[in-house]
Design a protein around this motif. Structure first.
Motif, PDB file in Angstrom:
ATOM      1  N   VAL A  29       0.835  -1.209   0.000  1.00  0.00           N
ATOM      2  CA  VAL A  29       0.000   0.000   0.000  1.00  0.00           C
ATOM      3  C   VAL A  29       0.866   1.255   0.000  1.00  0.00           C
ATOM      4  CG1 VAL A  29      -1.618   1.302   1.437  1.00  0.00           C
ATOM      5  CG2 VAL A  29      -2.016  -1.105   1.019  1.00  0.00           C
ATOM      6  N   THR A  30       1.967   1.229   0.742  1.00  0.00           N
ATOM      7  CA  THR A  30       2.871   2.376   0.779  1.00  0.00           C
ATOM      8  C   THR A  30       3.536   2.595  -0.573  1.00  0.00           C
ATOM      9  OG1 THR A  30       3.249   2.044   3.134  1.00  0.00           O
ATOM     10  CG2 THR A  30       4.869   3.368   1.947  1.00  0.00           C
ATOM     11  N   ALA A  31       3.942   1.509  -1.236  1.00  0.00           N
ATOM     12  CA  ALA A  31       4.546   1.632  -2.565  1.00  0.00           C
ATOM     13  C   ALA A  31       3.538   2.191  -3.568  1.00  0.00           C
ATOM     14  CB  ALA A  31       5.073   0.278  -3.034  1.00  0.00           C
ATOM     15  N   VAL A  32       2.306   1.717  -3.496  1.00  0.00           N
ATOM     16  CA  VAL A  32       1.264   2.234  -4.403  1.00  0.00           C
ATOM     17  C   VAL A  32       1.003   3.704  -4.117  1.00  0.00           C
ATOM     18  CG1 VAL A  32      -1.192   2.046  -4.981  1.00  0.00           C
ATOM     19  CG2 VAL A  32       0.201  -0.018  -4.795  1.00  0.00           C
ATOM     20  N   PHE A  33       0.986   4.083  -2.843  1.00  0.00           N
ATOM     21  CA  PHE A  33       0.778   5.479  -2.459  1.00  0.00           C
ATOM     22  C   PHE A  33       1.884   6.370  -3.026  1.00  0.00           C
ATOM     23  CE2 PHE A  33       1.781   8.767   0.816  1.00  0.00           C
ATOM     24  CZ  PHE A  33       0.668   9.566   0.640  1.00  0.00           C
ATOM     25  N   ALA A  34       3.133   5.932  -2.883  1.00  0.00           N
ATOM     26  CA  ALA A  34       4.257   6.714  -3.404  1.00  0.00           C
ATOM     27  C   ALA A  34       4.175   6.849  -4.922  1.00  0.00           C
ATOM     28  CB  ALA A  34       5.575   6.062  -3.001  1.00  0.00           C
ATOM     29  N   GLY A  35       3.839   5.768  -5.594  1.00  0.00           N
ATOM     30  CA  GLY A  35       3.688   5.826  -7.053  1.00  0.00           C
ATOM     31  C   GLY A  35       2.550   6.732  -7.481  1.00  0.00           C
ATOM     32  N   ARG A  36       1.457   6.697  -6.747  1.00  0.00           N
ATOM     33  CA  ARG A  36       0.307   7.550  -7.066  1.00  0.00           C
ATOM     34  C   ARG A  36       0.651   9.017  -6.858  1.00  0.00           C
ATOM     35  NH1 ARG A  36      -3.838   4.767  -4.609  1.00  0.00           N
ATOM     36  NH2 ARG A  36      -4.247   3.780  -6.597  1.00  0.00           N
ATOM     37  N   LEU A  37       1.422   9.318  -5.813  1.00  0.00           N
ATOM     38  CA  LEU A  37       1.830  10.710  -5.585  1.00  0.00           C
ATOM     39  C   LEU A  37       2.697  11.219  -6.732  1.00  0.00           C
ATOM     40  CD1 LEU A  37       2.684  11.094  -1.798  1.00  0.00           C
ATOM     41  CD2 LEU A  37       0.860  12.180  -3.088  1.00  0.00           C
ATOM     42  N   ARG A  38       3.626  10.376  -7.187  1.00  0.00           N
ATOM     43  CA  ARG A  38       4.487  10.789  -8.313  1.00  0.00           C
ATOM     44  C   ARG A  38       3.686  10.961  -9.595  1.00  0.00           C
ATOM     45  NH1 ARG A  38       7.755   6.418  -7.728  1.00  0.00           N
ATOM     46  NH2 ARG A  38       8.537   6.642  -5.641  1.00  0.00           N
ATOM     47  N   ARG A  39       2.776  10.027  -9.849  1.00  0.00           N
ATOM     48  CA  ARG A  39       2.010  10.051 -11.091  1.00  0.00           C
ATOM     49  C   ARG A  39       1.017  11.207 -11.126  1.00  0.00           C
ATOM     50  NH1 ARG A  39      -1.374   5.464 -10.899  1.00  0.00           N
ATOM     51  NH2 ARG A  39      -2.981   6.887 -10.192  1.00  0.00           N
ATOM     52  N   ASP A  40       0.361  11.468  -9.997  1.00  0.00           N
ATOM     53  CA  ASP A  40      -0.690  12.488  -9.966  1.00  0.00           C
ATOM     54  C   ASP A  40      -0.168  13.880  -9.639  1.00  0.00           C
ATOM     55  OD1 ASP A  40      -2.452  10.502 -10.553  1.00  0.00           O
ATOM     56  OD2 ASP A  40      -3.254  10.313  -8.518  1.00  0.00           O
ATOM     57  N   GLY A  41       1.125  14.055  -9.594  1.00  0.00           N
ATOM     58  CA  GLY A  41       1.689  15.382  -9.358  1.00  0.00           C
ATOM     59  C   GLY A  41       1.524  15.864  -7.939  1.00  0.00           C
ATOM     60  N   GLY A  42       1.435  14.960  -6.978  1.00  0.00           N
ATOM     61  CA  GLY A  42       1.413  15.365  -5.581  1.00  0.00           C
ATOM     62  C   GLY A  42       0.065  15.776  -5.038  1.00  0.00           C
ATOM     63  N   ARG A  43      -1.043  15.294  -5.630  1.00  0.00           N
ATOM     64  CA  ARG A  43      -2.366  15.608  -5.069  1.00  0.00           C
ATOM     65  C   ARG A  43      -2.539  14.777  -3.800  1.00  0.00           C
ATOM     66  NH1 ARG A  43      -6.907  14.971  -9.307  1.00  0.00           N
ATOM     67  NH2 ARG A  43      -6.068  12.873  -9.170  1.00  0.00           N
ATOM     68  N   LEU A  44      -2.092  15.314  -2.698  1.00  0.00           N
ATOM     69  CA  LEU A  44      -1.997  14.578  -1.450  1.00  0.00           C
ATOM     70  C   LEU A  44      -3.340  14.178  -0.838  1.00  0.00           C
ATOM     71  CD1 LEU A  44      -0.055  13.411   0.637  1.00  0.00           C
ATOM     72  CD2 LEU A  44      -0.148  15.596   1.812  1.00  0.00           C
ATOM     73  N   PRO A  45      -4.341  15.037  -0.735  1.00  0.00           N
ATOM     74  CA  PRO A  45      -5.557  14.645  -0.002  1.00  0.00           C
ATOM     75  C   PRO A  45      -6.237  13.392  -0.548  1.00  0.00           C
ATOM     76  CG  PRO A  45      -5.540  17.007  -0.334  1.00  0.00           C
ATOM     77  CD  PRO A  45      -4.391  16.444  -1.135  1.00  0.00           C
ATOM     78  N   ALA A  46      -6.421  13.303  -1.843  1.00  0.00           N
ATOM     79  CA  ALA A  46      -7.101  12.126  -2.411  1.00  0.00           C
ATOM     80  C   ALA A  46      -6.240  10.883  -2.274  1.00  0.00           C
ATOM     81  CB  ALA A  46      -7.428  12.379  -3.882  1.00  0.00           C
ATOM     82  N   ALA A  47      -4.954  11.012  -2.534  1.00  0.00           N
ATOM     83  CA  ALA A  47      -4.054   9.863  -2.432  1.00  0.00           C
ATOM     84  C   ALA A  47      -3.928   9.404  -0.983  1.00  0.00           C
ATOM     85  CB  ALA A  47      -2.683  10.224  -2.995  1.00  0.00           C
ATOM     86  N   TYR A  48      -3.880  10.332  -0.059  1.00  0.00           N
ATOM     87  CA  TYR A  48      -3.754   9.983   1.350  1.00  0.00           C
ATOM     88  C   TYR A  48      -4.992   9.251   1.860  1.00  0.00           C
ATOM     89  CZ  TYR A  48      -3.244  10.455   6.382  1.00  0.00           C
ATOM     90  OH  TYR A  48      -3.175  10.195   7.729  1.00  0.00           O
ATOM     91  N   ARG A  49      -6.176   9.718   1.452  1.00  0.00           N
ATOM     92  CA  ARG A  49      -7.416   9.063   1.870  1.00  0.00           C
ATOM     93  C   ARG A  49      -7.455   7.619   1.380  1.00  0.00           C
ATOM     94  NH1 ARG A  49     -10.639  11.606  -0.856  1.00  0.00           N
ATOM     95  NH2 ARG A  49     -11.704  10.292  -2.104  1.00  0.00           N
ATOM     96  N   LEU A  50      -7.083   7.413   0.134  1.00  0.00           N
ATOM     97  CA  LEU A  50      -7.043   6.061  -0.424  1.00  0.00           C
ATOM     98  C   LEU A  50      -5.980   5.215   0.272  1.00  0.00           C
ATOM     99  CD1 LEU A  50      -8.434   4.364  -2.556  1.00  0.00           C
ATOM    100  CD2 LEU A  50      -6.708   5.103  -4.179  1.00  0.00           C
ATOM    101  N   TYR A  51      -4.850   5.824   0.588  1.00  0.00           N
ATOM    102  CA  TYR A  51      -3.780   5.123   1.320  1.00  0.00           C
ATOM    103  C   TYR A  51      -4.281   4.641   2.679  1.00  0.00           C
ATOM    104  CZ  TYR A  51       0.659   4.571   3.845  1.00  0.00           C
ATOM    105  OH  TYR A  51       1.692   4.095   4.594  1.00  0.00           O
ATOM    106  N   ARG A  52      -4.939   5.507   3.411  1.00  0.00           N
ATOM    107  CA  ARG A  52      -5.481   5.126   4.722  1.00  0.00           C
ATOM    108  C   ARG A  52      -6.507   4.017   4.611  1.00  0.00           C
ATOM    109  NH1 ARG A  52      -8.193   9.417   7.732  1.00  0.00           N
ATOM    110  NH2 ARG A  52      -8.201   7.871   9.380  1.00  0.00           N
ATOM    111  N   GLN A  53      -7.361   4.098   3.615  1.00  0.00           N
ATOM    112  CA  GLN A  53      -8.381   3.059   3.446  1.00  0.00           C
ATOM    113  C   GLN A  53      -7.743   1.710   3.144  1.00  0.00           C
ATOM    114  OE1 GLN A  53     -10.841   4.746   0.397  1.00  0.00           O
ATOM    115  NE2 GLN A  53     -12.235   5.691   1.854  1.00  0.00           N
ATOM    116  N   ASN A  54      -6.792   1.688   2.237  1.00  0.00           N
ATOM    117  CA  ASN A  54      -6.155   0.428   1.875  1.00  0.00           C
ATOM    118  C   ASN A  54      -5.297  -0.123   3.007  1.00  0.00           C
ATOM    119  OD1 ASN A  54      -7.365   0.324  -0.641  1.00  0.00           O
ATOM    120  ND2 ASN A  54      -5.723   1.470  -1.606  1.00  0.00           N
TER     121      ASN A  54
END
Length: 125
Positions: A29-54
């Motif tokens: 989940v942490t690796a996916v979160f880091a990849g999502r942050l890089r891919r989405d240009g750092g949109r933290l709130p949405a990525a963080y919420r999904l990270y917490r859920q997973n």
């Protein structure tokens, strides 16, 4: 190996599986979160919420394994009044944790899921 030794070994194996699920799930989940942050240009709130859920889902699954391991070892090995009481306390605490995580992940009480799903226009769980 006698039955008590087998049940202790199986319980320990199930406990190990629970810890592995939490650790491996957390790493994935942490690796996916880091990849999502890089891919989405750092949109933290949405990525963080999904990270917490997973991450919460990985913890919930691991807790289920840990409860199963406790039940196997306690009930199958030597069920004394004290050991069953300790098991009941452990299961109660882990059930409360699971319930709390479930409410945190879903954002509503379990008995409100249908109403929340209808309000969001998603299929009911």
């Amino acid at each position: 190996m006698d039955l008590a030794g087998i049940t202790k070994a199986v319980g320990a194996g199930v406990d190990l599986a629970g810890v592995a699920v939490i650790v491996v799930g957390g790493l994935i989940v942490t690796a996916v979160f880091a990849g999502r942050l890089r891919r989405d240009g750092g949109r933290l709130p949405a990525a963080y919420r999904l990270y917490r859920q997973n991450l919460g889902r990985a913890i919930l699954l691991g807790l289920e394994f840990l409860v199963a391991g406790d039940i196997i070892r306690t009930v199958a090995a030597s069920p004394t009044f004290t050991s069953v009481g300790v098991l009941a306390l452990i299961v109660a605490v882990r059930t409360f944790l699971s319930f709390s995580l479930e409410v945190e992940l879903e954002g509503c009480w379990p008995w409100q899921r249908r109403r929340a799903a209808r309000a969001l226009g998603t299929p009911e769980a």
